[in-house]
Design an enzyme around this catalytic site. Structure first.
Site, short mmCIF file in Angstrom:
data_model
loop_
_atom_site.label_atom_id
_atom_site.label_comp_id
_atom_site.label_asym_id
_atom_site.label_seq_id
_atom_site.Cartn_x
_atom_site.Cartn_y
_atom_site.Cartn_z
N ARG A 176 85.54 32.27 85.25
CA ARG A 176 85.09 31.63 86.50
C ARG A 176 83.59 31.51 86.46
NH1 ARG A 176 82.59 36.14 88.66
NH2 ARG A 176 83.59 38.10 88.12
N HIS A 232 74.06 45.90 79.48
CA HIS A 232 75.06 44.88 79.79
C HIS A 232 74.43 43.52 79.49
CE1 HIS A 232 78.30 43.05 82.50
NE2 HIS A 232 77.50 42.04 82.20
N ARG A 266 69.93 40.03 94.04
CA ARG A 266 70.99 39.85 95.03
C ARG A 266 70.49 40.45 96.34
NH1 ARG A 266 76.90 40.68 92.19
NH2 ARG A 266 76.35 39.88 90.13
N GLU A 277 84.73 42.34 78.57
CA GLU A 277 85.73 41.54 79.29
C GLU A 277 85.25 40.10 79.37
OE1 GLU A 277 86.31 41.69 83.46
OE2 GLU A 277 84.23 42.14 83.94
N LYS A 333 92.60 42.83 81.50
CA LYS A 333 91.46 43.25 80.67
C LYS A 333 91.91 43.97 79.40
CE LYS A 333 87.83 44.83 82.99
NZ LYS A 333 87.09 45.62 84.02
P1 ADP Z 1 84.37 44.73 86.13
O1 ADP Z 1 85.63 44.01 85.74
O2 ADP Z 1 84.51 45.52 87.36
O3 ADP Z 1 83.18 43.84 86.08
P2 ADP Z 1 83.57 45.83 83.56
O4 ADP Z 1 84.62 46.21 82.58
O5 ADP Z 1 82.89 44.53 83.34
O6 ADP Z 1 84.21 45.85 85.01
O7 ADP Z 1 82.50 47.00 83.67
C1 ADP Z 1 81.53 47.01 84.70
C2 ADP Z 1 80.35 47.89 84.32
O8 ADP Z 1 80.81 49.24 84.08
C3 ADP Z 1 79.64 47.51 83.04
O9 ADP Z 1 78.66 46.51 83.24
C4 ADP Z 1 79.04 48.83 82.60
O10 ADP Z 1 77.86 49.14 83.31
C5 ADP Z 1 80.11 49.84 83.00
N1 ADP Z 1 81.02 50.07 81.87
C6 ADP Z 1 82.21 49.47 81.67
N2 ADP Z 1 82.79 49.90 80.53
C7 ADP Z 1 81.94 50.79 79.98
C8 ADP Z 1 81.97 51.61 78.79
N3 ADP Z 1 83.02 51.59 77.96
N4 ADP Z 1 80.91 52.43 78.55
C9 ADP Z 1 79.87 52.49 79.41
N5 ADP Z 1 79.79 51.75 80.53
C10 ADP Z 1 80.80 50.90 80.82
P1 ADP Z 2 79.87 38.62 88.59
O1 ADP Z 2 80.89 39.12 87.61
O2 ADP Z 2 79.94 37.17 88.88
O3 ADP Z 2 78.54 39.15 88.34
P2 ADP Z 2 80.82 40.46 90.58
O4 ADP Z 2 81.42 41.37 89.58
O5 ADP Z 2 79.76 40.95 91.50
O6 ADP Z 2 80.25 39.17 89.97
O7 ADP Z 2 82.03 39.81 91.38
C1 ADP Z 2 81.84 38.66 92.17
C2 ADP Z 2 82.64 38.78 93.42
O8 ADP Z 2 84.01 38.79 93.11
C3 ADP Z 2 82.37 40.04 94.21
O9 ADP Z 2 82.44 39.70 95.57
C4 ADP Z 2 83.50 40.97 93.80
O10 ADP Z 2 83.77 41.90 94.79
C5 ADP Z 2 84.62 39.98 93.59
N1 ADP Z 2 85.58 40.37 92.56
C6 ADP Z 2 85.42 40.30 91.22
N2 ADP Z 2 86.54 40.70 90.58
C7 ADP Z 2 87.45 41.01 91.52
C8 ADP Z 2 88.81 41.48 91.50
N3 ADP Z 2 89.49 41.70 90.39
N4 ADP Z 2 89.41 41.72 92.68
C9 ADP Z 2 88.75 41.50 93.83
N5 ADP Z 2 87.50 41.05 93.92
C10 ADP Z 2 86.84 40.81 92.80
MG MG Z 3 82.49 42.86 84.44
#
Ligand code: ADP
Ligand code: ADP
Ligand code: MG
Length: 449
Positions: free
Chosen positions: A292, A208, A338, A288, A116
């Site tokens: 997929r 988001h 969900r 990010e 990321k």
């Molecule tokens: P993941 O890889 O777990 O999906 P993300 O980077 O997409 O992580 O972040 C998941 C969620 O966390 C975002 O949808 C948002 O709600 C919160 N978030 C992430 N980065 C920020 C930020 N810089 N400021 C505020 N909220 C954030």
């Molecule tokens: P989406 O980004 O499709 O909205 P989620 O963030 O909920 O979905 O992730 C989809 C599924 O993949 C979930 O079961 C989550 O726990 C899993 N997942 C996503 N990123 C990772 C990761 N980096 N490592 C392990 N599991 C992940």
């Molecule tokens: Mg995300």
């Protein structure tokens, strides 16, 4: 077209992919763990191969077992679904080396975007606005302090390999920074096998909004509108809608074009999602890219009439996209809830057990992507999401009414679910007005205590 595809996943997404295979006249091979013998995906696929014991590292994450199953059954391609091996570049590369098509982008794209911190650097270089923060990974505590001071507190420390809402820590002041970074690194190492972290400015109550893209191997890239995923709990999505109540046609076009630029920048093909945060000025920042299919893809399918999973398979085979950007029209409004087997009144604790009665809603505009049936036993080993309820209607108000009544009809007994919690959200005036941000659900739940 492919004659046989192996699905390296379980649950509702495996079922969704098997259905797409059937419609395309492709034979499907399911893989399952010993805990999943009676699961729907293992039963409805044309063939099913047991790949190991319940623990994911021994079954659904066991790269050699999955590839061996494909070779043994003569599957020409593997669809990884989401989670598990879907964003594992080594797996995608090994598929290729074994002569199996990985249904997704090239392993090089996954490598480039799965990290990321590095992905943000790539996007910034392509001229896409990114959330302010470290340029790539954080190399030292002194550097971290310097960056955080520049961004202004609070900041987030995020795991470069993170996902699923995990590996994100908020830091409110400099004296907490060092300790938090050390903890974040340890956590990242344990969860994701990689202790790289980066720093980002914490945006206060953003939205988001993510853009779905689809690209073929001929270099055509299109965007299919956005999804609003601001209804979150602990950075995890609960409910999603398309289109977003805060996105104008003009903003959609700008975000869509930025997403297409990002994809072109990395020679991307297949389905992908570019996640942005949108602030109160309606400025958007790249967060990010998910390389997929996503959990919430059905709402885009409903509103665009475009089958993303079938397109993933066709594009992987080498077919050019069947539609152009100007063919993509958003029609009506779709919402997804969900449905998880969990107990909202016990801090959303997972609720495994046997489903002794199940009644699913139906009628026009109602879609269930699920993987459970009456008599099915939910095991404690995997994700608690058992089903997705999706509604599609001519406008947002109608979609909300449809969702409300569909949730009221839905009966799952024998285990706890979040159905009533979803119903509570659907009825909130903040949701109905479309005036909610990423912080809404947390504030609402605090206010109930
Ligand atoms: P993941 O890889 O777990 O999906 P993300 O980077 O997409 O992580 O972040 C998941 C969620 O966390 C975002 O949808 C948002 O709600 C919160 N978030 C992430 N980065 C920020 C930020 N810089 N400021 C505020 N909220 C954030
Ligand atoms: P989406 O980004 O499709 O909205 P989620 O963030 O909920 O979905 O992730 C989809 C599924 O993949 C979930 O079961 C989550 O726990 C899993 N997942 C996503 N990123 C990772 C990761 N980096 N490592 C392990 N599991 C992940
Ligand atoms: Mg995300």
């Amino acid at each position: 077209m492919f004659k046989k595809i192996l699905i390296a996943n379980r649950g509702e997404i495996a079922v969704r992919i098997i259905r797409a295979c059937r419609e395309l006249g492709i034979r499907s091979v399911a893989v399952y763990s010993t805990a999943d013998r009676k699961s729907l995906h293992a039963q409805i696929a044309d063939e099913a191969v047991c790949i190991g014991p319940p623990a994911t590292k021994d079954s659904y994450l066991n790269i050699s077992a999955v590839i061996q199953a494909a070779l043994n059954t003569g599957a020409e391609a593997i669809h990884p679904g989401f989670g598990f091996l879907s964003e594992n570049a080594d797996f995608a590369r090994l598929c290729e080396k074994s002569g199996i098509v990985f249904i997704g982008p090239s392993y090089k794209s996954i490598e480039m975007l799965g990290d990321k911190a590095a992905a943000k650097e790539t996007m910034a270089d392509a001229g896409v606005p990114v959330i302010p923060g470290s340029k790539g990974a954080v190399k030292s505590i002194d550097e971290a302090k310097e960056i955080a001071r520049r961004c202004g507190y609070p900041v987030l420390v995020k795991a470069s390999a993170g996902g699923g809402g995990r590996g994100i820590r908020r830091v409110d002041s400099e004296n907490e920074l060092e300790a938090q970074i050390i903890m974040a690194q340890q956590e990242a190492k344990n969860f994701f096998g990689d202790d790289t972290v980066y720093i980002e400015k914490f945006l206060v109550n953003p939205h988001h909004v993510e853009i779905q893209i689809m690209a073929d191997k001929q270099g055509n890239v299109i965007y299919l509108g956005e999804r609003d995923c601001s209804m979150q709990r602990r950075n995890q999505k609960i409910l999603e809608e398309c289109p977003s109540p805060i996105v104008s046609p003009e903003l959609r076009k700008r975000m869509g074009e930025a997403a297409v630029t990002s994809a072109r920048q990395c020679g991307y093909y297949n389905a992908g999602t570019i996640e942005f945060l949108v602030d109160e000025n309606r400025d958007f920042y790249f967060m990010e890219m998910n390389t997929r299919i996503q959990v919430e893809h059905p709402i885009t399918e409903e509103v665009t009439g475009f089958d993303l999973v079938k397109a993933q398979i066709e594009v992987a085979y080498g077919k050019p996209l069947s539609v152009k950007q100007e063919d993509i029209q958003l029609r009506g409004h779709a919402i997804e809830c969900r449905i998880n087997a969990e107990n909202p009144s016990q801090n959303f604790r997972p609720s495994p057990g046997t489903i002794d009665a199940l009644y699913v809603p139906g009628g026009p505009g109602i879609r269930i992507d699920g993987a459970v049936y009456q008599g099915y036993t939910i095991t404690p080993y995997y994700d608690s999401m058992i089903s997705k309820l999706i509604v599609h209607a001519s406008d947002r108000n109608e979609a909300i009414m449809k969702m409300r009544w569909a949730l009221s009809e839905f009966i799952v007994s024998g285990v706890d679910t979040n159905i009533d919690f979803q119903l509570e959200i659907i009825k909130r005036p903040e949701f109905i007005s479309g005036n909610y941000d990423n912080g809404f659900l947390t504030r609402y739940m605090e206010s109930k205590k």
